[in-house]
Design a protein around this motif. Structure first.
Motif, PDB file in Angstrom:
ATOM      1  N   SER A 229       0.810  -1.215   0.000  1.00  0.00           N
ATOM      2  CA  SER A 229       0.000   0.000   0.000  1.00  0.00           C
ATOM      3  C   SER A 229       0.845   1.267   0.000  1.00  0.00           C
ATOM      4  CB  SER A 229      -0.942   0.019   1.207  1.00  0.00           C
ATOM      5  OG  SER A 229      -0.244  -0.216   2.415  1.00  0.00           O
ATOM      6  N   LYS A 230       2.116   1.162   0.360  1.00  0.00           N
ATOM      7  CA  LYS A 230       3.011   2.315   0.296  1.00  0.00           C
ATOM      8  C   LYS A 230       4.373   1.828  -0.155  1.00  0.00           C
ATOM      9  CE  LYS A 230       0.777   5.232   3.770  1.00  0.00           C
ATOM     10  NZ  LYS A 230       0.921   5.971   5.036  1.00  0.00           N
ATOM     11  N   ARG A 231       4.988   2.593  -1.054  1.00  0.00           N
ATOM     12  CA  ARG A 231       6.330   2.229  -1.520  1.00  0.00           C
ATOM     13  C   ARG A 231       7.072   3.501  -1.909  1.00  0.00           C
ATOM     14  NH1 ARG A 231       6.433   2.269  -7.183  1.00  0.00           N
ATOM     15  NH2 ARG A 231       4.366   2.436  -8.115  1.00  0.00           N
ATOM     16  N   PHE A 232       8.314   3.556  -1.518  1.00  0.00           N
ATOM     17  CA  PHE A 232       9.165   4.694  -1.832  1.00  0.00           C
ATOM     18  C   PHE A 232      10.609   4.236  -1.681  1.00  0.00           C
ATOM     19  CE2 PHE A 232      11.769   8.229  -0.216  1.00  0.00           C
ATOM     20  CZ  PHE A 232      11.680   9.076  -1.311  1.00  0.00           C
ATOM     21  N   SER A 233      11.455   4.643  -2.611  1.00  0.00           N
ATOM     22  CA  SER A 233      12.835   4.167  -2.550  1.00  0.00           C
ATOM     23  C   SER A 233      13.830   5.228  -2.963  1.00  0.00           C
ATOM     24  CB  SER A 233      13.014   2.932  -3.442  1.00  0.00           C
ATOM     25  OG  SER A 233      14.363   2.504  -3.423  1.00  0.00           O
ATOM     26  N   LEU A 234      14.701   5.592  -2.024  1.00  0.00           N
ATOM     27  CA  LEU A 234      15.894   6.375  -2.336  1.00  0.00           C
ATOM     28  C   LEU A 234      17.149   5.537  -2.159  1.00  0.00           C
ATOM     29  CD1 LEU A 234      15.357   9.959  -0.843  1.00  0.00           C
ATOM     30  CD2 LEU A 234      15.304   9.256  -3.233  1.00  0.00           C
ATOM     31  N   SER A 235      17.004   4.342  -1.613  1.00  0.00           N
ATOM     32  CA  SER A 235      18.172   3.486  -1.367  1.00  0.00           C
ATOM     33  C   SER A 235      18.673   2.844  -2.645  1.00  0.00           C
ATOM     34  CB  SER A 235      17.812   2.393  -0.361  1.00  0.00           C
ATOM     35  OG  SER A 235      16.903   1.463  -0.941  1.00  0.00           O
ATOM     36  N   GLY A 236      17.810   2.759  -3.656  1.00  0.00           N
ATOM     37  CA  GLY A 236      18.173   2.087  -4.895  1.00  0.00           C
ATOM     38  C   GLY A 236      17.481   0.761  -5.070  1.00  0.00           C
ATOM     39  N   ILE A 237      16.903   0.209  -3.997  1.00  0.00           N
ATOM     40  CA  ILE A 237      16.210  -1.066  -4.105  1.00  0.00           C
ATOM     41  C   ILE A 237      14.916  -0.874  -4.886  1.00  0.00           C
ATOM     42  CG2 ILE A 237      14.720  -0.963  -2.048  1.00  0.00           C
ATOM     43  CD1 ILE A 237      15.680  -3.834  -1.423  1.00  0.00           C
ATOM     44  N   HIS A 238      14.555  -1.874  -5.660  1.00  0.00           N
ATOM     45  CA  HIS A 238      13.322  -1.781  -6.443  1.00  0.00           C
ATOM     46  C   HIS A 238      12.178  -2.447  -5.686  1.00  0.00           C
ATOM     47  CE1 HIS A 238      10.629  -1.471  -9.820  1.00  0.00           C
ATOM     48  NE2 HIS A 238      10.350  -2.760  -9.688  1.00  0.00           N
ATOM     49  N   ILE A 239      11.096  -1.709  -5.522  1.00  0.00           N
ATOM     50  CA  ILE A 239       9.893  -2.219  -4.860  1.00  0.00           C
ATOM     51  C   ILE A 239       8.845  -2.452  -5.932  1.00  0.00           C
ATOM     52  CG2 ILE A 239       8.120  -1.757  -3.124  1.00  0.00           C
ATOM     53  CD1 ILE A 239      10.139   0.168  -1.803  1.00  0.00           C
ATOM     54  N   PRO A 240       8.234  -3.626  -5.988  1.00  0.00           N
ATOM     55  CA  PRO A 240       7.283  -3.931  -7.062  1.00  0.00           C
ATOM     56  C   PRO A 240       6.182  -2.883  -7.185  1.00  0.00           C
ATOM     57  CG  PRO A 240       7.744  -5.894  -5.790  1.00  0.00           C
ATOM     58  CD  PRO A 240       8.388  -4.755  -5.054  1.00  0.00           C
ATOM     59  N   ARG A 241       5.816  -2.605  -8.420  1.00  0.00           N
ATOM     60  CA  ARG A 241       4.789  -1.607  -8.703  1.00  0.00           C
ATOM     61  C   ARG A 241       3.396  -2.217  -8.646  1.00  0.00           C
ATOM     62  NH1 ARG A 241       4.875   3.307 -11.375  1.00  0.00           N
ATOM     63  NH2 ARG A 241       3.035   3.888 -12.583  1.00  0.00           N
ATOM     64  N   HIS A 242       3.262  -3.467  -9.116  1.00  0.00           N
ATOM     65  CA  HIS A 242       1.926  -4.032  -9.275  1.00  0.00           C
ATOM     66  C   HIS A 242       1.678  -5.291  -8.463  1.00  0.00           C
ATOM     67  CE1 HIS A 242       2.489  -1.858 -13.223  1.00  0.00           C
ATOM     68  NE2 HIS A 242       1.390  -1.322 -12.764  1.00  0.00           N
ATOM     69  N   SER A 243       2.705  -5.903  -7.937  1.00  0.00           N
ATOM     70  CA  SER A 243       2.500  -7.196  -7.292  1.00  0.00           C
ATOM     71  C   SER A 243       3.220  -7.251  -5.961  1.00  0.00           C
ATOM     72  CB  SER A 243       3.034  -8.313  -8.202  1.00  0.00           C
ATOM     73  OG  SER A 243       4.413  -8.116  -8.465  1.00  0.00           O
TER      74      SER A 243
END
Length: 469
Positions: A332-346
């Motif tokens: 329900s929440k995602r944000f990344s400045l570390s460089g790790i990729h957080i899934p957009r849809h799943s």
């Protein structure tokens, strides 16, 4: 200066110029270049020389690296996830082709993502056809807000300045912040704050006729305080919030209204946890979230959110990523400045500690993780429970994940006693099964999107997808 960085500089310069409300001609004059040359730079048609890069960074008060850093990784990850959908199963699009698209044509890549977002919205079960009379356009406002925060590095200087002005006035009374905030609302805006028994599901209610702000008496103290600050943010910083939204590329529909609420919450957090004292506490307490929460009278989640906003040039915190998920894996929440990729849809990789945290409720779960590209991250996760302060009230359980690149790990107290250089505590993770190349993973739910699996009748692997043809 690498080519991927060059392709991103123009957009960052344009965003900074618009945030400062500068005309192209004014910025060009300040830099000693022509407006036409600046226009070409902003459209990525001219390279930026090193001296000009430093001049631009100095004009905006940012580090040169902030202009050069590329977000190709996040864009590439989102594209990989999209092309991992079953609708592309027979397209034979390779990872190399997707990478070339993200690097050579980022604008086209983002347009494809928007189209895919719309496709998912249209095909979502129970969703009305957009062709139906009166149907709302499908903008997936929550994804638009996530992109909006990411584009702004979750840092809004005008709101920080507004919060600092208001906090200075509030603190003049010498009372506790909660009492002073109530007095400020009453003395400046004529609004009286009262705890009240509100209808089920209503946390806050504003009675405009009587100028009363009613806050549910079932809320935890930190939630009640935050809602009062949120109301003040909406009432006192309306022009600043409207200006940020007007300068954004948010789609029409629900996104601007949702962005207004998110920005009011941002200002509320800046009021409760003022930038300079909060950053100092993060450094002094080494990002000890629970200790900082007690210091500012905030919740665990509020502190984690505030930590991601510490991006003031010359006074920044650790570049962090944050993810919030429920027990079913819905992010329900995602944000990344570390460089790790957080899934957009799943849902994310089941090996992420943001899921393991559900096995030990309200305890800090620590993980050293490595993505398939070799990048390592230091991550913590903890569950939180939300619900009313009353007997037998239903509870909602979520997990908050917070982390950084491995080279920042020692700045966090949770890394004490851990071997950050060896492999003994390292957990291999991915983004999602359809785009993860780890064929040996025993927790695969799907094969990689660009492979097919073949079963050997004489051997049954531990994971059905562990042997890929």
């Amino acid at each position: 200066m690498n080519d991927s960085g060059d392709r991103q500089i123009g957009g960052r310069i344009k965003r900074l110029r618009r945030l400062r409300k500068l005309a192209q001609a004014d910025l060009a004059a300040a830099l000693g270049i022509s407006a036409s040359y600046l226009n070409l730079i902003e459209h990525n048609r001219r390279k930026v020389t090193v001296p000009l890069l430093f001049a631009i960074a100095g004009h905006f008060g940012v580090e040169p690296g902030e202009l050069v850093d590329s977000d190709d990784g996040r864009l590439l990850g989102d594209l990989m996830e999209a092309f991992g959908d079953d609708i592309f199963a027979d397209s034979d699009v390779t990872n190399l082709e997707i990478r070339d698209l993200a690097q050579a044509n980022p604008a086209a890549a983002r347009a494809i993502l928007k189209l895919y977002d719309r496709y998912r919205a249209v095909t979502k079960p129970g969703t009305a056809s957009p062709a139906a009379p009166g149907a709302e356009p499908f903008h997936l406002a929550t994804d638009a807000i996530s992109d909006f925060l990411q584009e702004n590095a979750n840092h809004f200087p005008t709101l920080e300045a507004a919060a600092e002005r208001m906090r200075a006035d509030i603190d003049r009374s010498g009372d506790s912040f909660e009492a002073a905030l109530r007095s400020y609302l009453f003395n400046v805006m004529g609004v009286e704050v009262q705890l009240a028994s509100l209808p089920h599901g209503i946390a806050r209610q504003f009675d405009a006729a009587r100028q009363r702000l009613l806050v549910s008496d079932l809320l935890p103290p930190e939630s009640a305080l935050f809602l009062v600050a949120h109301h003040l943010g909406q009432a006192a910083a309306g022009p600043e919030i409207a200006g940020i939204i007007a300068a954004s590329s948010l789609p029409e529909g629900d996104a601007p209204a949702l962005a207004g609420n998110v920005l009011a919450a941002y200002l509320a957090a800046a009021l409760v946890m003022p930038y300079a004292p909060f950053l100092r506490a993060c450094r002094d307490y080494r990002y000890d979230i629970e200790r900082i929460a007690r210091r500012f009278g905030a919740s665990f989640e509020q502190v984690c959110h505030r930590m991601t906003t510490l991006q003031r040039p010359g006074a920044s915190g650790i570049p962090l990523h944050l993810v919030r998920t429920d027990i079913a894996g819905n992010i329900s929440k995602r944000f990344s400045l570390s460089g790790i990729h957080i899934p957009r849809h799943s849902g994310a990789c089941p090996r992420w500690n943001v899921y393991a945290a559900f096995l030990s409720p309200e305890r800090i779960n620590i993980q050293l993780s490595q993505m398939p590209d070799g990048q390592r991250y230091f991550c913590i996760a903890r569950t939180i429970a939300k619900g009313d302060y009353r007997y037998n009230a239903p509870r909602r359980y979520m997990s908050i994940g917070l982390g950084c690149a491995i080279h920042h790990a020692r700045e966090m107290i949770y890394s004490d006693g851990m071997d950050l250089t060896g492999d003994s505590q390292l957990v291999p993770i991915g983004v999602g099964c359809r785009i993860c190349p780890r064929l040996e993973c025993g927790q695969r739910a799907h094969p990689p999107a660009d492979h097919r699996f073949a079963l050997d009748p004489t051997n049954r692997p531990e994971s059905l997808y562990g042997r890929i043809g």
